[in-house]
Design a protein around this motif. Sequence first.
Motif, PDB file in Angstrom:
ATOM      1  N   SER A   1       0.848  -1.198   0.000  1.00 35.94           N
ATOM      2  CA  SER A   1       0.000   0.000   0.000  1.00 35.94           C
ATOM      3  C   SER A   1       0.877   1.240   0.000  1.00 35.94           C
ATOM      4  CB  SER A   1      -0.942   0.021   1.203  1.00 35.94           C
ATOM      5  OG  SER A   1      -0.240   0.240   2.410  1.00 35.94           O
ATOM      6  N   VAL A   2       0.276   2.375  -0.351  1.00 33.03           N
ATOM      7  CA  VAL A   2       0.995   3.637  -0.421  1.00 33.03           C
ATOM      8  C   VAL A   2       0.139   4.739   0.182  1.00 33.03           C
ATOM      9  CG1 VAL A   2       0.154   4.113  -2.762  1.00 33.03           C
ATOM     10  CG2 VAL A   2       2.216   5.253  -1.948  1.00 33.03           C
ATOM     11  N   VAL A   3       0.782   5.643   0.912  1.00 32.42           N
ATOM     12  CA  VAL A   3       0.115   6.826   1.464  1.00 32.42           C
ATOM     13  C   VAL A   3       0.913   8.048   1.033  1.00 32.42           C
ATOM     14  CG1 VAL A   3      -0.673   8.048   3.523  1.00 32.42           C
ATOM     15  CG2 VAL A   3      -0.692   5.533   3.475  1.00 32.42           C
ATOM     16  N   THR A   4       0.319   8.875   0.193  1.00 36.13           N
ATOM     17  CA  THR A   4       0.979  10.103  -0.231  1.00 36.13           C
ATOM     18  C   THR A   4       0.197  11.291   0.311  1.00 36.13           C
ATOM     19  OG1 THR A   4       1.641  11.469  -2.131  1.00 36.13           O
ATOM     20  CG2 THR A   4      -0.189   9.951  -2.472  1.00 36.13           C
TER      21      THR A   4
ATOM     22  N   ASP B   1      -1.873  -2.662  -3.693  1.00 37.32           N
ATOM     23  CA  ASP B   1      -3.280  -3.066  -3.679  1.00 37.32           C
ATOM     24  C   ASP B   1      -4.187  -1.947  -3.179  1.00 37.32           C
ATOM     25  OD1 ASP B   1      -2.553  -5.723  -4.414  1.00 37.32           O
ATOM     26  OD2 ASP B   1      -2.032  -6.117  -2.320  1.00 37.32           O
ATOM     27  N   ARG B   2      -3.639  -1.080  -2.311  1.00 42.14           N
ATOM     28  CA  ARG B   2      -4.430  -0.036  -1.680  1.00 42.14           C
ATOM     29  C   ARG B   2      -3.643   1.271  -1.694  1.00 42.14           C
ATOM     30  NH1 ARG B   2      -4.712  -0.589   3.591  1.00 42.14           N
ATOM     31  NH2 ARG B   2      -6.819   0.215   3.892  1.00 42.14           N
ATOM     32  N   ALA B   3      -4.371   2.372  -1.685  1.00 43.40           N
ATOM     33  CA  ALA B   3      -3.707   3.676  -1.669  1.00 43.40           C
ATOM     34  C   ALA B   3      -4.553   4.688  -0.907  1.00 43.40           C
ATOM     35  CB  ALA B   3      -3.460   4.173  -3.090  1.00 43.40           C
ATOM     36  N   LEU B   4      -3.873   5.550  -0.186  1.00 45.52           N
ATOM     37  CA  LEU B   4      -4.499   6.696   0.464  1.00 45.52           C
ATOM     38  C   LEU B   4      -3.809   7.942  -0.060  1.00 45.52           C
ATOM     39  CD1 LEU B   4      -6.214   8.213   2.569  1.00 45.52           C
ATOM     40  CD2 LEU B   4      -4.441   7.690   4.263  1.00 45.52           C
ATOM     41  N   VAL B   5      -4.585   8.835  -0.642  1.00 49.37           N
ATOM     42  CA  VAL B   5      -4.071  10.105  -1.156  1.00 49.37           C
ATOM     43  C   VAL B   5      -4.709  11.218  -0.333  1.00 49.37           C
ATOM     44  CG1 VAL B   5      -3.826  11.603  -3.158  1.00 49.37           C
ATOM     45  CG2 VAL B   5      -3.849   9.112  -3.464  1.00 49.37           C
ATOM     46  N   MET B   6      -3.869  12.043   0.298  1.00 48.51           N
ATOM     47  CA  MET B   6      -4.373  13.111   1.151  1.00 48.51           C
ATOM     48  C   MET B   6      -3.915  14.467   0.624  1.00 48.51           C
ATOM     49  SD  MET B   6      -3.785  11.489   4.964  1.00 48.51           S
ATOM     50  CE  MET B   6      -5.012  12.577   5.717  1.00 48.51           C
ATOM     51  N   GLY B   7      -4.812  15.429   0.630  1.00 53.70           N
ATOM     52  CA  GLY B   7      -4.491  16.781   0.192  1.00 53.70           C
ATOM     53  C   GLY B   7      -5.251  17.799   1.020  1.00 53.70           C
ATOM     54  N   VAL B   8      -4.809  19.044   0.924  1.00 52.26           N
ATOM     55  CA  VAL B   8      -5.397  20.132   1.707  1.00 52.26           C
ATOM     56  C   VAL B   8      -5.856  21.232   0.763  1.00 52.26           C
ATOM     57  CG1 VAL B   8      -4.906  21.913   3.425  1.00 52.26           C
ATOM     58  CG2 VAL B   8      -4.012  19.605   3.746  1.00 52.26           C
ATOM     59  N   GLU B   9      -7.065  21.703   0.971  1.00 51.30           N
ATOM     60  CA  GLU B   9      -7.665  22.677   0.055  1.00 51.30           C
ATOM     61  C   GLU B   9      -6.934  24.014   0.036  1.00 51.30           C
ATOM     62  OE1 GLU B   9     -11.656  22.813   1.447  1.00 51.30           O
ATOM     63  OE2 GLU B   9     -12.243  20.924   0.466  1.00 51.30           O
ATOM     64  N   THR B  10      -6.183  24.332   1.093  1.00 50.53           N
ATOM     65  CA  THR B  10      -5.500  25.627   1.168  1.00 50.53           C
ATOM     66  C   THR B  10      -4.023  25.545   0.794  1.00 50.53           C
ATOM     67  OG1 THR B  10      -5.047  25.267   3.526  1.00 50.53           O
ATOM     68  CG2 THR B  10      -7.067  26.483   2.961  1.00 50.53           C
ATOM     69  N   ASP B  11      -3.590  24.406   0.247  1.00 54.09           N
ATOM     70  CA  ASP B  11      -2.176  24.204  -0.081  1.00 54.09           C
ATOM     71  C   ASP B  11      -1.803  24.998  -1.337  1.00 54.09           C
ATOM     72  OD1 ASP B  11       0.387  23.245  -0.624  1.00 54.09           O
ATOM     73  OD2 ASP B  11      -0.114  21.202  -0.032  1.00 54.09           O
ATOM     74  N   LEU B  12      -0.847  25.920  -1.206  1.00 51.60           N
ATOM     75  CA  LEU B  12      -0.375  26.709  -2.342  1.00 51.60           C
ATOM     76  C   LEU B  12       0.674  25.966  -3.153  1.00 51.60           C
ATOM     77  CD1 LEU B  12       0.085  30.252  -0.720  1.00 51.60           C
ATOM     78  CD2 LEU B  12      -1.722  29.553  -2.294  1.00 51.60           C
ATOM     79  N   LEU B  13       1.533  25.192  -2.486  1.00 53.06           N
ATOM     80  CA  LEU B  13       2.657  24.549  -3.158  1.00 53.06           C
ATOM     81  C   LEU B  13       2.238  23.319  -3.949  1.00 53.06           C
ATOM     82  CD1 LEU B  13       5.475  24.761  -0.466  1.00 53.06           C
ATOM     83  CD2 LEU B  13       5.310  26.030  -2.595  1.00 53.06           C
ATOM     84  N   PHE B  14       1.360  22.505  -3.371  1.00 57.71           N
ATOM     85  CA  PHE B  14       0.864  21.312  -4.034  1.00 57.71           C
ATOM     86  C   PHE B  14      -0.660  21.370  -3.991  1.00 57.71           C
ATOM     87  CE2 PHE B  14       5.082  20.165  -2.519  1.00 57.71           C
ATOM     88  CZ  PHE B  14       5.631  19.500  -3.595  1.00 57.71           C
ATOM     89  N   PRO B  15      -1.274  22.089  -4.919  1.00 54.49           N
ATOM     90  CA  PRO B  15      -2.720  22.292  -4.896  1.00 54.49           C
ATOM     91  C   PRO B  15      -3.494  20.977  -4.887  1.00 54.49           C
ATOM     92  CG  PRO B  15      -1.690  23.758  -6.483  1.00 54.49           C
ATOM     93  CD  PRO B  15      -0.625  22.799  -6.031  1.00 54.49           C
ATOM     94  N   ILE B  16      -4.686  21.024  -4.327  1.00 59.45           N
ATOM     95  CA  ILE B  16      -5.507  19.835  -4.145  1.00 59.45           C
ATOM     96  C   ILE B  16      -5.776  19.110  -5.463  1.00 59.45           C
ATOM     97  CG2 ILE B  16      -7.713  21.068  -4.363  1.00 59.45           C
ATOM     98  CD1 ILE B  16      -6.942  18.319  -1.779  1.00 59.45           C
ATOM     99  N   GLU B  17      -5.781  19.832  -6.567  1.00 57.59           N
ATOM    100  CA  GLU B  17      -6.006  19.192  -7.865  1.00 57.59           C
ATOM    101  C   GLU B  17      -4.917  18.169  -8.185  1.00 57.59           C
ATOM    102  OE1 GLU B  17      -8.151  22.866  -7.467  1.00 57.59           O
ATOM    103  OE2 GLU B  17      -5.982  22.489  -7.374  1.00 57.59           O
ATOM    104  N   GLN B  18      -3.720  18.397  -7.659  1.00 57.72           N
ATOM    105  CA  GLN B  18      -2.641  17.450  -7.928  1.00 57.72           C
ATOM    106  C   GLN B  18      -2.855  16.134  -7.182  1.00 57.72           C
ATOM    107  OE1 GLN B  18       0.975  20.211  -7.347  1.00 57.72           O
ATOM    108  NE2 GLN B  18       1.372  19.131  -9.270  1.00 57.72           N
ATOM    109  N   GLN B  19      -3.407  16.214  -5.973  1.00 59.59           N
ATOM    110  CA  GLN B  19      -3.727  14.982  -5.258  1.00 59.59           C
ATOM    111  C   GLN B  19      -4.918  14.264  -5.912  1.00 59.59           C
ATOM    112  OE1 GLN B  19      -3.342  17.906  -2.665  1.00 59.59           O
ATOM    113  NE2 GLN B  19      -1.276  17.472  -3.410  1.00 59.59           N
ATOM    114  N   GLN B  20      -5.864  15.037  -6.428  1.00 62.57           N
ATOM    115  CA  GLN B  20      -6.991  14.434  -7.150  1.00 62.57           C
ATOM    116  C   GLN B  20      -6.489  13.655  -8.360  1.00 62.57           C
ATOM    117  OE1 GLN B  20     -10.773  15.019  -6.525  1.00 62.57           O
ATOM    118  NE2 GLN B  20     -10.395  13.049  -7.552  1.00 62.57           N
TER     119      GLN B  20
END
Length: 368
Positions: free
Chosen positions: A164-167, A301-320
Amino acid sequence: MSTARKILKLDRPFEMRRGGVLNDVQIAYETWGDLAFCADNAILIFTGLSPSAHAASSTEDGSPGWWEDMIGPGRPIDTRRFFVICVNSLGSPYGSTSPASINAATGEPYRLTFPVLTVEDIARAGHEVALSLGVRKLASVIGPSLGGMTVLAYCALFPNAARSVVTISGAARSLPFSIALRSLQREIIRRDPAWHEGNYATNEIPVSGMRLARKLGMITYRSAKEWQLRFGRERANSERKPGDPFGIDFEVEAYLENHATKFTGQYDPNCYLYISRAMDLFDLADHGGTVADALKRFGVDRALVMGVETDLLFPIEQQQELADGLKAEGREVQFARLPSLQGHDSFLVDMDRFRPVIAEFLEGAVIK
């Protein structure tokens, strides 16, 4: 069992992705918990740009780690269940081979003779640590920020090395805004007269350049809304220095000054330059032609992708983008879109939001 920092010394040359070879490479790391008999309960953690491998306190080093609230008995990354490894990034000044390390061939620090560093090199160094500990397949590989990029590189290089991976607040590549910002930070350091083309003495580092680069970074690590709620227009308590008409007036200025001063005393400038550039050079599409194709090759087999709506450096669209790409192969993928106010740094401070999501995901981890 928990341990203080250890060092893996490689007995063979380490070939860098963009050319060049490092000899006598060492990689600093720390571990917590016990490795199962079948070596199937290991979690490998890659850090962001700034931290060392000291992610949590231990019996040998009781000082709080940078992810103290996340790792330990009964915490989301539960050391009663998992054997946790955190590596100090190759190129970072906290024990792993870096531009600040002594080159055995010359007896002098590598400085700018250090080969071009890539995120893939950092991932490979972490893989070497796992193998040295007898781990052939990880229960999970986890990383925030730069670490989020590194786990992607890890899965691209070693598709079947983790279940599994968690980014967290990571991305498949840096956007132009982030590249421009880090480019300016690097230029600020290199423009400092004390930098001396990277040949500064350890007691005469380019302090001014490092302070300004760190301040610029700190501004983007948090959100404008948090700055407003946290500081407003509150005046600084400290008195202005005599003869300085443009000294610190506001509390937000004092905050930046304090963090910049603290960072400058800890981090080697050349290391900062190399790791900063590695983040800009990384592109997951290099491992498949497109980001989507690269993600398809991941053997997790499994992945968790986490992002923050207020992130300027890595905008949430990149985690999407990452979550969508991982779902394409029918994997179990969870996308956590968090409304934290603290921007990119949320994974370090907004524990009430991050802990439950990570805990729930890891509860579902299968240990074979």
